[in-house]
Design a protein around this motif. Structure first.
Motif, PDB file in Angstrom:
ATOM      1  N   LEU A  75       0.726  -1.055  -0.009  1.00 31.75           N
ATOM      2  CA  LEU A  75       0.271  -0.063  -0.015  1.00 31.75           C
ATOM      3  C   LEU A  75       0.773   1.245   0.086  1.00 31.75           C
ATOM      4  CD1 LEU A  75      -2.797   1.391   0.039  1.00 31.75           C
ATOM      5  CD2 LEU A  75      -2.692   1.322   2.585  1.00 31.75           C
ATOM      6  N   PRO A  76       1.814   1.440   0.765  1.00 23.23           N
ATOM      7  CA  PRO A  76       2.661   2.826   0.767  1.00 23.23           C
ATOM      8  C   PRO A  76       3.220   3.031  -0.540  1.00 23.23           C
ATOM      9  CG  PRO A  76       3.150   1.667   2.857  1.00 23.23           C
ATOM     10  CD  PRO A  76       2.224   0.775   1.863  1.00 23.23           C
ATOM     11  N   LYS A  77       3.736   2.149  -0.950  1.00 22.36           N
ATOM     12  CA  LYS A  77       4.303   2.292  -2.582  1.00 22.36           C
ATOM     13  C   LYS A  77       3.432   2.647  -3.765  1.00 22.36           C
ATOM     14  CE  LYS A  77       7.168   0.159  -6.019  1.00 22.36           C
ATOM     15  NZ  LYS A  77       6.309   0.401  -7.208  1.00 22.36           N
ATOM     16  N   LEU A  78       2.093   1.923  -3.436  1.00 18.97           N
ATOM     17  CA  LEU A  78       1.075   2.359  -4.196  1.00 18.97           C
ATOM     18  C   LEU A  78       0.444   3.627  -4.317  1.00 18.97           C
ATOM     19  CD1 LEU A  78      -1.667  -0.159  -5.311  1.00 18.97           C
ATOM     20  CD2 LEU A  78      -2.384   2.187  -4.786  1.00 18.97           C
ATOM     21  N   LEU A  79       0.332   4.139  -2.972  1.00 21.15           N
ATOM     22  CA  LEU A  79       0.053   5.460  -2.534  1.00 21.15           C
ATOM     23  C   LEU A  79       0.878   6.629  -3.028  1.00 21.15           C
ATOM     24  CD1 LEU A  79      -1.382   5.195   1.121  1.00 21.15           C
ATOM     25  CD2 LEU A  79      -2.855   5.264  -1.035  1.00 21.15           C
ATOM     26  N   ARG A  80       2.378   6.165  -2.961  1.00 25.18           N
ATOM     27  CA  ARG A  80       3.270   7.029  -3.468  1.00 25.18           C
ATOM     28  C   ARG A  80       3.215   7.077  -5.136  1.00 25.18           C
ATOM     29  NH1 ARG A  80       6.460   4.635   0.721  1.00 25.18           N
ATOM     30  NH2 ARG A  80       7.516   3.281  -0.943  1.00 25.18           N
ATOM     31  N   ASP A  81       3.178   5.990  -5.921  1.00 24.39           N
ATOM     32  CA  ASP A  81       3.221   5.978  -7.166  1.00 24.39           C
ATOM     33  C   ASP A  81       2.029   6.558  -7.628  1.00 24.39           C
ATOM     34  OD1 ASP A  81       5.565   4.668  -7.001  1.00 24.39           O
ATOM     35  OD2 ASP A  81       4.535   2.375  -7.408  1.00 24.39           O
ATOM     36  N   ARG A  82       0.797   6.666  -7.041  1.00 20.88           N
ATOM     37  CA  ARG A  82      -0.546   7.268  -7.513  1.00 20.88           C
ATOM     38  C   ARG A  82      -0.689   8.774  -7.081  1.00 20.88           C
ATOM     39  NH1 ARG A  82      -4.610   2.006  -8.035  1.00 20.88           N
ATOM     40  NH2 ARG A  82      -3.290   0.705  -9.027  1.00 20.88           N
ATOM     41  N   ARG A  83       0.567   9.094  -6.202  1.00 21.26           N
ATOM     42  CA  ARG A  83       0.323  10.450  -5.358  1.00 21.26           C
ATOM     43  C   ARG A  83      -0.965  10.709  -4.815  1.00 21.26           C
ATOM     44  NH1 ARG A  83       3.192  14.223 -10.415  1.00 21.26           N
ATOM     45  NH2 ARG A  83       4.889  12.958 -10.604  1.00 21.26           N
ATOM     46  N   ILE A  84      -1.390   9.600  -4.133  1.00 26.66           N
ATOM     47  CA  ILE A  84      -2.404   9.559  -3.220  1.00 26.66           C
ATOM     48  C   ILE A  84      -2.119  10.229  -1.936  1.00 26.66           C
ATOM     49  CG2 ILE A  84      -4.576   8.443  -2.207  1.00 26.66           C
ATOM     50  CD1 ILE A  84      -4.516   6.531  -4.444  1.00 26.66           C
ATOM     51  N   THR A  85      -2.530  11.179  -1.153  1.00 27.85           N
ATOM     52  CA  THR A  85      -2.072  11.889  -0.055  1.00 27.85           C
ATOM     53  C   THR A  85      -3.416  12.101   0.859  1.00 27.85           C
ATOM     54  OG1 THR A  85      -1.951  14.077  -0.965  1.00 27.85           O
ATOM     55  CG2 THR A  85      -0.118  12.563  -1.294  1.00 27.85           C
ATOM     56  N   GLY A  86      -2.890  12.678   1.951  1.00 32.23           N
ATOM     57  CA  GLY A  86      -3.893  13.452   2.784  1.00 32.23           C
ATOM     58  C   GLY A  86      -5.069  12.412   3.248  1.00 32.23           C
ATOM     59  N   ARG A  87      -6.227  12.948   3.193  1.00 28.99           N
ATOM     60  CA  ARG A  87      -7.576  12.263   3.700  1.00 28.99           C
ATOM     61  C   ARG A  87      -7.674  10.983   2.794  1.00 28.99           C
ATOM     62  NH1 ARG A  87     -12.357  16.476   4.740  1.00 28.99           N
ATOM     63  NH2 ARG A  87     -13.533  13.981   5.513  1.00 28.99           N
ATOM     64  N   ALA A  88      -7.447  10.991   1.456  1.00 27.45           N
ATOM     65  CA  ALA A  88      -7.556  10.068   0.539  1.00 27.45           C
ATOM     66  C   ALA A  88      -6.762   8.821   0.852  1.00 27.45           C
ATOM     67  CB  ALA A  88      -7.583  10.385  -0.802  1.00 27.45           C
ATOM     68  N   ALA A  89      -5.438   9.158   1.120  1.00 28.32           N
ATOM     69  CA  ALA A  89      -4.382   8.035   1.631  1.00 28.32           C
ATOM     70  C   ALA A  89      -5.052   7.611   2.920  1.00 28.32           C
ATOM     71  CB  ALA A  89      -3.188   8.720   1.828  1.00 28.32           C
ATOM     72  N   ALA A  90      -5.377   8.169   3.949  1.00 26.87           N
ATOM     73  CA  ALA A  90      -5.908   7.673   5.116  1.00 26.87           C
ATOM     74  C   ALA A  90      -7.126   6.714   5.038  1.00 26.87           C
ATOM     75  CB  ALA A  90      -6.325   8.768   6.116  1.00 26.87           C
ATOM     76  N   PHE A  91      -8.030   7.182   4.073  1.00 27.63           N
ATOM     77  CA  PHE A  91      -9.088   6.435   3.414  1.00 27.63           C
ATOM     78  C   PHE A  91      -8.671   5.280   3.062  1.00 27.63           C
ATOM     79  CE2 PHE A  91     -13.085   5.696   0.914  1.00 27.63           C
ATOM     80  CZ  PHE A  91     -14.054   5.368   1.891  1.00 27.63           C
ATOM     81  N   ALA A  92      -7.977   5.226   1.918  1.00 29.11           N
ATOM     82  CA  ALA A  92      -7.341   3.815   1.596  1.00 29.11           C
ATOM     83  C   ALA A  92      -6.753   3.193   2.300  1.00 29.11           C
ATOM     84  CB  ALA A  92      -6.274   4.374   0.232  1.00 29.11           C
ATOM     85  N   THR A  93      -5.837   3.728   3.374  1.00 36.34           N
ATOM     86  CA  THR A  93      -5.216   2.705   4.440  1.00 36.34           C
ATOM     87  C   THR A  93      -6.305   1.828   5.257  1.00 36.34           C
ATOM     88  OG1 THR A  93      -3.322   4.368   4.404  1.00 36.34           O
ATOM     89  CG2 THR A  93      -3.809   2.647   6.175  1.00 36.34           C
ATOM     90  N   GLU A  94      -7.237   2.706   5.630  1.00 41.62           N
ATOM     91  CA  GLU A  94      -8.324   2.315   6.462  1.00 41.62           C
ATOM     92  C   GLU A  94      -9.010   1.020   5.875  1.00 41.62           C
ATOM     93  OE1 GLU A  94     -11.036   1.323   9.722  1.00 41.62           O
ATOM     94  OE2 GLU A  94      -9.058   2.362   9.649  1.00 41.62           O
ATOM     95  N   LEU A  95      -9.411   1.263   4.628  1.00 44.52           N
ATOM     96  CA  LEU A  95     -10.276   0.370   3.838  1.00 44.52           C
ATOM     97  C   LEU A  95      -9.150  -0.744   3.330  1.00 44.52           C
ATOM     98  CD1 LEU A  95     -12.167   2.325   1.343  1.00 44.52           C
ATOM     99  CD2 LEU A  95     -12.949   1.615   3.717  1.00 44.52           C
ATOM    100  N   ALA A  96      -8.108  -0.823   2.978  1.00 42.98           N
ATOM    101  CA  ALA A  96      -7.216  -1.824   2.532  1.00 42.98           C
ATOM    102  C   ALA A  96      -6.790  -2.771   3.990  1.00 42.98           C
ATOM    103  CB  ALA A  96      -5.874  -1.515   1.974  1.00 42.98           C
ATOM    104  N   TYR A  97      -6.139  -2.302   4.970  1.00 41.65           N
ATOM    105  CA  TYR A  97      -5.666  -2.836   6.272  1.00 41.65           C
ATOM    106  C   TYR A  97      -6.945  -3.374   6.679  1.00 41.65           C
ATOM    107  CZ  TYR A  97      -1.201  -0.665   5.510  1.00 41.65           C
ATOM    108  OH  TYR A  97       0.078  -0.399   5.173  1.00 41.65           O
ATOM    109  N   GLY A  98      -7.882  -2.781   6.902  1.00 43.34           N
ATOM    110  CA  GLY A  98      -9.389  -3.218   7.571  1.00 43.34           C
ATOM    111  C   GLY A  98      -9.831  -4.234   7.208  1.00 43.34           C
ATOM    112  N   ALA A  99     -10.166  -4.457   5.756  1.00 42.68           N
ATOM    113  CA  ALA A  99     -10.590  -5.538   5.030  1.00 42.68           C
ATOM    114  C   ALA A  99      -9.844  -6.640   4.990  1.00 42.68           C
ATOM    115  CB  ALA A  99     -11.082  -5.006   3.438  1.00 42.68           C
ATOM    116  N   CYS A 100      -8.424  -6.163   5.074  1.00 43.16           N
ATOM    117  CA  CYS A 100      -7.396  -7.685   5.035  1.00 43.16           C
ATOM    118  C   CYS A 100      -7.539  -8.309   6.660  1.00 43.16           C
ATOM    119  CB  CYS A 100      -5.829  -7.183   4.947  1.00 43.16           C
ATOM    120  SG  CYS A 100      -5.701  -6.989   3.211  1.00 43.16           S
ATOM    121  N   ARG A 101      -7.661  -7.496   7.673  1.00 40.93           N
ATOM    122  CA  ARG A 101      -7.683  -7.892   8.795  1.00 40.93           C
ATOM    123  C   ARG A 101      -8.949  -8.551   9.292  1.00 40.93           C
ATOM    124  NH1 ARG A 101      -5.160  -3.029  10.753  1.00 40.93           N
ATOM    125  NH2 ARG A 101      -7.288  -2.180  11.049  1.00 40.93           N
ATOM    126  N   ALA A 102     -10.201  -8.215   8.590  1.00 41.50           N
ATOM    127  CA  ALA A 102     -11.293  -8.642   8.917  1.00 41.50           C
ATOM    128  C   ALA A 102     -11.849  -9.668   7.965  1.00 41.50           C
ATOM    129  CB  ALA A 102     -12.547  -7.382   9.060  1.00 41.50           C
TER     130      ALA A 102
END
Length: 494
Positions: A75-102
């Protein structure tokens, strides 16, 4: 620690087997009820554009499933490559990590809503359903937004024929809160229910309960803490910056037990000046305590400053021990069997009195006579699941026996390499008793030696005693805010 095993999807890796999870849902119309978030009728989907954050989260889930990728690396590499930052990056992190955990919990709910086992659903569509179900059950995202974006992604993947299925499944998911789904689907036994509720395979819930022993009543609290998003832990490099200074520079708070630990609630630690400048790095406070135990435990006779880290990759503990060795005039040998990880250690300890050896710790070829030996053994990693979102669904109970054999061999080699009167610290980032107390008890029976009460070495850590006589240390996320590290200190007979 060993990396997670390759992913295998199927009912055997869900928190429970068969039963109501595969039953066909009834036609009861959705009604709003109380719960974490009320069940809300999902509006008919519209062709809404899918935002970059959701697409990034979906691509992480796909990489985890298809290529056995690690979400926390992908995820961190993908966010950097796609220049996703700020609230959008936080949202992507919550969704990706949360769905993987659950994942296991989500799969059971999706199976109940779809009327078929989750492993019978096409993988690309299942990723989309997991992502949307997580939004419906564990976030405040508006139901229509979660469903419409999922339908749009499904249309791209499978065409119009699949959109009706995705819409129908998600509408059924949205009819109940997470708590109501748990009440319907969870096993009735306490450990099975706790594991299901907090999105863990049952065998891991049982392993936690066994390790808690007399504290097994805390199993809900322990699994809940293991399912929560962890804070970021930094370690200040001794001789370069203090923990207090690091906290002031980063805006974090000083750790509870390690004098070098600093906690941050969120953010990208790679963007911090002290991390970029090599004054600090990311390391769980529990791992710092392992290295400190290896350096604090009293040896018999004089400490000649000859220290060894027998399983050094990727290098975090070697850096902390090496920095203190530089202050004390000691030297550290660091052994790592993997070429890639050995190179990581060399990079991390550059400028410190550390010699890196690429070798098998069981047959290192090093000259015996060390004053201090650390064996941070490869393990299942059950104690660090909160930092590795998908790992709990990749681990297998069958992994434990082979790892325990390797752990016994490494500990035996460490005892051979330490001098009489010297100390060996054995640690794992797993609380599984077969990897912890079982391994150390076998070594004491086979080789003799004295178990130095680790609670005396780390007496600032409360409620950490483990073992028949409380002679070992077991850290816990819910008690200590650290990974579930196990620590044993042995002194070789003179």
């Amino acid at each position: 620690m060993n990396p997670p095993e390759p992913s295998r999807h199927g009912p055997a890796h869900n928190p429970r087997r068969g039963g109501r999870g595969g039953s066909r849902p009834g036609p009861t119309p959705p009604q709003r009820q109380s719960g974490r978030r009320g069940p809300a009728r999902a509006e008919p989907p519209t062709d809404a554009p899918v935002d970059p954050a959701r697409l990034a989260a979906r691509d992480v889930l796909r990489a985890v499933r298809d290529r056995s990728a690690y979400a926390n690396l992908m995820l961190p590499k993908l966010l950097r490559d796609r220049r996703i930052t700020g609230r959008a990056a936080a949202f992507a992190t919550e969704l990706a990590y949360g769905a993987c955990r659950a994942q296991g919990l989500l799969d059971e709910i999706i199976a109940a809503a779809a009327g078929r086992p989750a492993n019978e659903i096409d993988g690309t569509i299942l990723d989309i359903l997991r992502l949307a179900a997580y939004q419906l059950l564990r976030t405040r995202v508006a139901p229509h937004a979660a469903v419409s974006t999922a339908v749009a992604m499904a249309r791209t993947e499978g065409g119009e024929r699949i959109t009706g299925f995705v819409n129908a499944v998600l509408r059924r998911v949205s009819e109940k809160t997470e708590e109501q789904w748990i009440a319907q689907l969870a096993p009735t036994d306490p450990i099975g229910r706790a594991a299901f509720t907090h999105a863990h395979p049952r065998w891991i819930g049982q392993a936690f309960a066994d390790a808690l022993g007399a504290g097994a009543a805390e199993i809900d609290e322990a699994l809940a803490a293991d399912d929560a998003r962890p804070t970021i832990h930094l370690v200040a490099r001794p001789g370069e910056i203090t923990g207090e200074e690091l906290a002031l520079v980063t805006g974090g708070t000083e750790g509870n037990y390690s004098p070098y630990a600093v906690h941050l609630e969120s953010g990208d630690p790679g963007e911090l000046d002290p991390v970029r400048d090599g004054l600090a790095s990311v390391q769980d406070e529990g791992s710092q305590l392992v290295a400190l135990a290896a350096l604090r435990a009293p040896v018999s006779g004089e400490d000649g400053g000859r220290w060894l880290d027998l399983c050094a990759g990727p290098g975090g503990k070697a850096v902390l021990m090496g920095a203190i060795a530089a202050i004390d005039g000691a030297r550290l040998d660091a052994v790592e069997i993997s070429t890639h990880r050995a190179e990581l250690v060399r990079t991390s300890v550059k400028g410190l009195p550390v010699a890196v050896h690429e070798a098998d710790g069981r047959e290192s070829g090093l000259e015996p006579g060390y004053d201090r030996v650390l064996v941070d053994a490869p393990c299942t990693g059950l104690g660090a699941l909160r930092r590795r979102p998908e790992a709990r669904w990749r681990k297998q109970s069958s992994d434990v026996a082979g790892l325990a054999r390797l752990q016994r061999e490494l500990l035996d080699a460490a005892i051979d390499l330490v001098r009489p009167g010297g100390i060996v610290v054995y640690s794992t980032c797993s609380p599984h008793v077969a990897e912890t107390i079982g391994v150390v008890s076998h070594a004491i029976r086979k080789r003799g030696g004295e178990a130095v009460p680790a609670g005396e070495v780390l007496n600032e850590v409360p409620r950490a005693a483990a073992g028949p006589a409380g002679e070992f240390v077991q850290l816990w996320p819910h008690r200590h805010g650290t990974d579930a590290m196990f620590i044993a200190v042995l002194r070789k007979p003179e």
